[in-house]
Design a protein around this motif. Structure first.
Motif, PDB file in Angstrom:
ATOM      1  N   ALA A  30      11.990  40.288  42.498  1.00  0.00           N
ATOM      2  CA  ALA A  30      12.216  39.128  41.004  1.00  0.00           C
ATOM      3  C   ALA A  30       9.848  38.711  40.887  1.00  0.00           C
ATOM      4  O   ALA A  30       9.390  38.782  39.814  1.00  0.00           O
ATOM      5  CB  ALA A  30      12.618  38.247  41.352  1.00  0.00           C
ATOM      6  N   ASP A  31       9.328  38.312  42.422  1.00  0.00           N
ATOM      7  CA  ASP A  31       8.127  38.288  41.898  1.00  0.00           C
ATOM      8  C   ASP A  31       7.593  39.221  40.769  1.00  0.00           C
ATOM      9  O   ASP A  31       6.358  39.650  40.442  1.00  0.00           O
ATOM     10  CB  ASP A  31       7.244  37.912  42.998  1.00  0.00           C
ATOM     11  N   TRP A  32       7.322  40.721  41.971  1.00  0.00           N
ATOM     12  CA  TRP A  32       7.304  41.919  41.118  1.00  0.00           C
ATOM     13  C   TRP A  32       7.209  41.892  39.764  1.00  0.00           C
ATOM     14  O   TRP A  32       6.163  41.791  39.083  1.00  0.00           O
ATOM     15  CB  TRP A  32       7.500  42.897  42.303  1.00  0.00           C
ATOM     16  N   ARG A  33       8.798  42.106  39.341  1.00  0.00           N
ATOM     17  CA  ARG A  33       8.828  41.661  38.278  1.00  0.00           C
ATOM     18  C   ARG A  33       8.112  41.275  37.554  1.00  0.00           C
ATOM     19  O   ARG A  33       7.795  41.224  36.337  1.00  0.00           O
ATOM     20  CB  ARG A  33      10.662  41.545  38.111  1.00  0.00           C
TER      21      ARG A  33
ATOM     22  N   ARG B 117      18.853  40.858  52.095  1.00  0.00           N
ATOM     23  CA  ARG B 117      18.901  39.868  50.623  1.00  0.00           C
ATOM     24  C   ARG B 117      17.854  39.494  50.295  1.00  0.00           C
ATOM     25  O   ARG B 117      17.438  39.788  49.232  1.00  0.00           O
ATOM     26  CB  ARG B 117      20.316  40.549  50.621  1.00  0.00           C
ATOM     27  N   ALA B 118      18.482  38.705  50.550  1.00  0.00           N
ATOM     28  CA  ALA B 118      17.601  37.569  49.689  1.00  0.00           C
ATOM     29  C   ALA B 118      16.209  37.401  49.970  1.00  0.00           C
ATOM     30  O   ALA B 118      15.313  37.468  48.654  1.00  0.00           O
ATOM     31  CB  ALA B 118      17.848  36.038  50.813  1.00  0.00           C
TER      32      ALA B 118
ATOM     33  N   THR C 188      22.570  45.486  46.572  1.00  0.00           N
ATOM     34  CA  THR C 188      23.875  45.104  47.650  1.00  0.00           C
ATOM     35  C   THR C 188      24.716  45.941  48.482  1.00  0.00           C
ATOM     36  O   THR C 188      25.086  45.435  49.072  1.00  0.00           O
ATOM     37  CB  THR C 188      25.516  45.507  46.704  1.00  0.00           C
ATOM     38  N   GLY C 189      23.802  47.240  49.124  1.00  0.00           N
ATOM     39  CA  GLY C 189      23.690  47.756  49.827  1.00  0.00           C
ATOM     40  C   GLY C 189      22.397  46.644  51.622  1.00  0.00           C
ATOM     41  O   GLY C 189      23.227  47.750  52.169  1.00  0.00           O
ATOM     42  N   LEU C 190      21.999  46.498  50.534  1.00  0.00           N
ATOM     43  CA  LEU C 190      21.014  46.145  51.962  1.00  0.00           C
ATOM     44  C   LEU C 190      22.036  44.951  52.569  1.00  0.00           C
ATOM     45  O   LEU C 190      22.718  44.442  52.529  1.00  0.00           O
ATOM     46  CB  LEU C 190      19.862  46.012  51.262  1.00  0.00           C
ATOM     47  N   ASP C 191      21.719  44.826  53.400  1.00  0.00           N
ATOM     48  CA  ASP C 191      22.023  43.441  55.213  1.00  0.00           C
ATOM     49  C   ASP C 191      21.618  42.212  54.655  1.00  0.00           C
ATOM     50  O   ASP C 191      20.667  41.675  54.094  1.00  0.00           O
ATOM     51  CB  ASP C 191      20.809  43.706  56.312  1.00  0.00           C
ATOM     52  N   PRO C 192      23.462  41.544  54.596  1.00  0.00           N
ATOM     53  CA  PRO C 192      22.493  39.866  53.979  1.00  0.00           C
ATOM     54  C   PRO C 192      21.492  39.997  54.563  1.00  0.00           C
ATOM     55  O   PRO C 192      20.722  38.077  54.114  1.00  0.00           O
ATOM     56  CB  PRO C 192      23.687  39.489  54.492  1.00  0.00           C
TER      57      PRO C 192
END
Length: 100
Positions: A54-57, A46-47, A39-43
């Motif tokens: 998600a890929d790393w996870r 962010r995506a 949430t703290g990242l620039d929009p």
């Protein structure tokens, strides 16, 4: 090469426990990656960050599954070995006129 075959069950059991520990650590890592706040990242980024995480996870979960499979195979091998060893012991004792 030796003419005898021996299994040190304590080594196999310790190895299985270490694989289980590695699996738990990987699953913890995947869980933490899944909870990563963006949430703290620039929009504008962010995506991309969320996709990369998600890929790393998912990659960590694939490794955790493989590690768990190794542990399962070691456990299954020990179960089979013990069953074989117990059957052999009963057979030998039967041949010698004793009871298992």
């Amino acid at each position: 090469m030796a003419d005898t075959f021996q299994i040190d069950t304590t080594v196999v059991e310790a190895s299985a426990a270490q694989w289980a520990d590695q699996q738990a650590q990987l699953e913890t890592c995947a869980s933490r990656l899944g909870q990563l706040a963006t949430t703290g990242l620039d929009p504008s980024v962010r995506a991309q960050v969320e996709s990369w995480v998600a890929d790393w996870r998912n990659n960590v979960l694939v490794v955790a599954t493989g590690v768990g499979s190794m542990r399962d195979h070691l456990d299954a091998g020990m179960t089979a070995y013990r069953a074989w060893d117990d059957n052999a012991l009963r057979s030998f004792q039967g041949w010698l006129g004793g009871e298992a």
